[in-house]
Design an enzyme around this catalytic site. Structure first.
Site, mmCIF file in Angstrom:
data_model
loop_
_atom_site.group_PDB
_atom_site.id
_atom_site.type_symbol
_atom_site.label_atom_id
_atom_site.label_comp_id
_atom_site.label_asym_id
_atom_site.label_seq_id
_atom_site.Cartn_x
_atom_site.Cartn_y
_atom_site.Cartn_z
ATOM 1 N N GLY A 1 0.429 -2.912 4.968
ATOM 2 C CA GLY A 1 0.508 -1.909 3.929
ATOM 3 C C GLY A 1 0.758 -0.673 4.623
ATOM 4 N N GLY B 1 4.065 -8.567 -2.220
ATOM 5 C CA GLY B 1 3.233 -8.036 -1.498
ATOM 6 C C GLY B 1 2.179 -9.031 -0.396
ATOM 7 N NE ARG C 1 8.916 1.263 1.361
ATOM 8 C CZ ARG C 1 7.642 1.230 1.100
ATOM 9 N NH1 ARG C 1 7.161 2.592 0.990
ATOM 10 N NH2 ARG C 1 6.638 0.121 1.047
ATOM 11 C CD GLU D 1 -5.804 -0.785 -1.284
ATOM 12 O OE1 GLU D 1 -6.504 -0.115 -1.862
ATOM 13 O OE2 GLU D 1 -4.730 -1.503 -1.520
#
Length: 577
Positions: free
Chosen positions: A393, A415, A400, A475
């Site tokens: 993640g 995902g 990217r 998260e």
């Protein structure tokens, strides 16, 4: 051997193996299982390699990587019951990616159906929602026909491609095969040429535009030269997404990934090529594509030309045929806005230079290296033929826009964490002469780390770089920002990944400084398969965290797009009121 004996020895399992080898299948990905071992034996006798993983989900991931890298059918064979249910996540991953994977499984003997047989469960019902076709074969007469029908669906002959499922009863595999009514030659995805009238309408739309934008899907990877020719001929700017990443190199001047938001907002014609308008491109929303006067949608099937926003002009064709037809028709804007395109190119170049300088000067942070330091060091080892896989993640977010990706795979629109090592195994087996590297978060690595042993056993050579911050960091960062700092369930205990790798036969290295990382990477690439665990700081806030991805906004994946949609909806309500 008499003809009768020969016929008796040619079983359904042999017919399956004959069909697969006839389709050019070189290897299948699998795990041992008593129900389906007859197929293994027949495949081995025909020179088809059986690659055995440590978990069925990894076997399907390996098949998906082969399908995506080689643009052809790939095969996973999983056993009954938990073998099939273990595979479902991998099938779902391939489904959303549109990867042509044939999954074969077995069931208990039909004589025991409904009696509480070992591992008895309605497998076809479980996989149906994530397969393009499901075939339950009950007769030797149907074996080859149902396999061929499934392969046609996987390749997308009549609709979107993706995984398909074919199931055989265990006792059926041992029965004599029935000769098919006809020959079944190797299937390839047939071209779909466009209708001349549609080409004319598409060329007219391009001629009327001044600021065209091209967005391409996975099939762009099969026609990179043709796509580049089309982009140059139309004077368009080009943006990729994860599906098409690697199709266009930085040498294409009008490739403007760092100016993505502006290109999407200001283009007056959006040309999608084999591309769904999904969450990555804001579903084609007029709130994001604010200046778009029309969408020209090019694709084989309805998902690529209709979904979410119907094309103002639709060109039903495969990308190669469509691009060739448009180039032949001389499709180009009559009055192109060169100033807009050139300004976007300058903006993109400036942002890329600033990012490169940031990466060059980025210092370490509290608790470890900054992710940009890891990516910069890795970039130095990537040549133009490298296959790069990203799994995680937080580290996916950092990579990217900064990681070199000549050929690229990641966890996809599902995902699906855990693809990194299985994808790398498959990539290396399919392309043993190319550099293969997987950049993986420590959370993601835990899903399929045992496939490192598969790599050693099967002779796969690649390097895994682990961004080790002992956290599910996107998260965790979201909890710090939006949950009053209440960090719950997002911190992980430490793991000696290098020592774990060594215990599985893989060369293991650990790095805590930039100098240690540089030295470890040199050793790892010289002694692949290898793993380098890098201590990475939790403190830098990733781009995806800043964009609000973890918030899961109501209308769009990104908070800015979500706010734009709310404003647009409010304005529309006022106008209609």
């Amino acid at each position: 051997m008499t003809p009768d004996e020969d016929a008796a020895s040619h079983t359904v399992a042999a017919a399956i193996a004959d069909y697969l080898s006839g389709q050019g299948v070189e290897r299948v990905f699998s795990l041992p299982g008593s129900h389906m071992k007859p197929i293994w034996a027949e495949l081995a006798g025909r020179g088809v390699r059986v690659v055995t993983a440590r978990h069925e989900v990894a076997a399907v991931h390996m098949a998906q990587a082969e399908a995506d890298l080689r643009h052809r059918l790939a095969v996973a064979i999983v056993t009954t019951g938990p073998g099939l249910t273990n595979a479902v996540t991998g099938i779902g991953c391939a489904f959303l990616a549109g990867s042509p994977v044939l999954v074969i499984s077995t069931r208990p003997p039909d004589e025991q159906a409904g009696m509480g047989a070992l591992e008895e469960i309605d497998q076809a019902a479980i996989v149906a929602p994530v397969c393009r076709s499901v075939e339950v074969v009950r007769s030797p007469r149907h074996v080859v026909d149902r396999l061929d029908r499934a392969v046609s669906a996987a390749l997308g002959d009549d609709g979107p491609g993706g995984p398909v499922y074919v199931e055989f009863g265990t006792e059926l595999l041992r029965r004599p095969a029935a000769p098919p009514y006809t020959a079944y030659p190797r299937r390839t995805r047939a071209p779909r040429p466009p209708e001349p009238g549609a080409v004319e309408r598409a060329a007219d739309a391009i001629a009327a535009s001044t600021r065209p934008l091209v967005l391409a899907g996975r099939e762009a990877l099969t026609v990179p030269g043709l796509l580049a020719q089309f982009v140059r001929a139309t004077g368009a700017v080009y943006l990729d997404t994860r599906a098409s990443r690697g199709a266009m190199s930085e040498s294409l001047a009008s490739f403007v990934p760092a100016a993505r938001a502006r290109a999407m907002a200001e283009a007056d014609l959006v040309i999608t090529i084999g591309r769904q308008l999904d969450f990555e491109v804001a579903y084609g929303s007029p709130a994001v594509f604010r200046a778009a006067e029309g969408f020209l949608r090019i694709g084989r099937n309805s998902e690529e030309v209709l979904a979410n926003r119907r094309g103002d002009v639709e060109l039903r064709a495969d990308p190669r045929s469509a691009l060739e037809a448009l180039l032949t028709a001389g499709a180009t804007p009559a009055a192109p806005d060169h100033h807009w395109r050139d300004d976007l190119v300058r903006t993109n170049a400036g942002k890329r230079r600033r990012l490169a300088e940031t990466m060059r000067t980025q210092p370490a942070a509290a608790g470890g290296l900054h992710p940009y330091q890891v990516i910069r060091a890795l970039n130095e080892h990537l040549d133009d033929a490298a296959i790069v896989i990203v799994d995680g993640g937080d580290i996916l977010s950092w990579s990217r826009s900064s990681l070199k990706t000549p050929t690229y795979l990641d966890l996809g629109p599902f995902g699906c964490l855990g693809v990194g090592v299985p994808f790398a195994v498959s990539a290396s087996l399919n392309h043993p002469d190319r550099t293969v590297v997987a950049l993986v978060g420590d959370g993601a690595l835990g899903f399929n780390v045992m496939e490192l042993e598969t790599a050693v056993r099967e002779g796969a050579r690649f390097v895994v770089v682990v961004a080790d911050n002992n956290a599910w960091n996107i998260e965790r960062a979201d909890q710090l920002q939006h949950y009053q700092g209440n960090v719950l369930g997002t911190e992980l205990g430490p793991c000696a990944w290098d020592r774990l790798a060594e215990s599985l036969g893989v060369a293991g290295y650990r790095a805590g400084t930039a100098d240690e990382l540089s030295a470890a990477l040199e050793e790892a690439f010289a002694h692949a398969p290898a793993l380098v665990a890098v201590s990475v700081s939790r403190e830098p806030v990733s781009p995806d965290t800043r964009s609000g991805l973890a918030l899961v906004p109501e209308y769009h994946a990104l908070a800015a797009w979500d706010e734009a949609e709310r404003t647009w909806l409010s304005g529309r309500a006022d106008r209609e009121g």
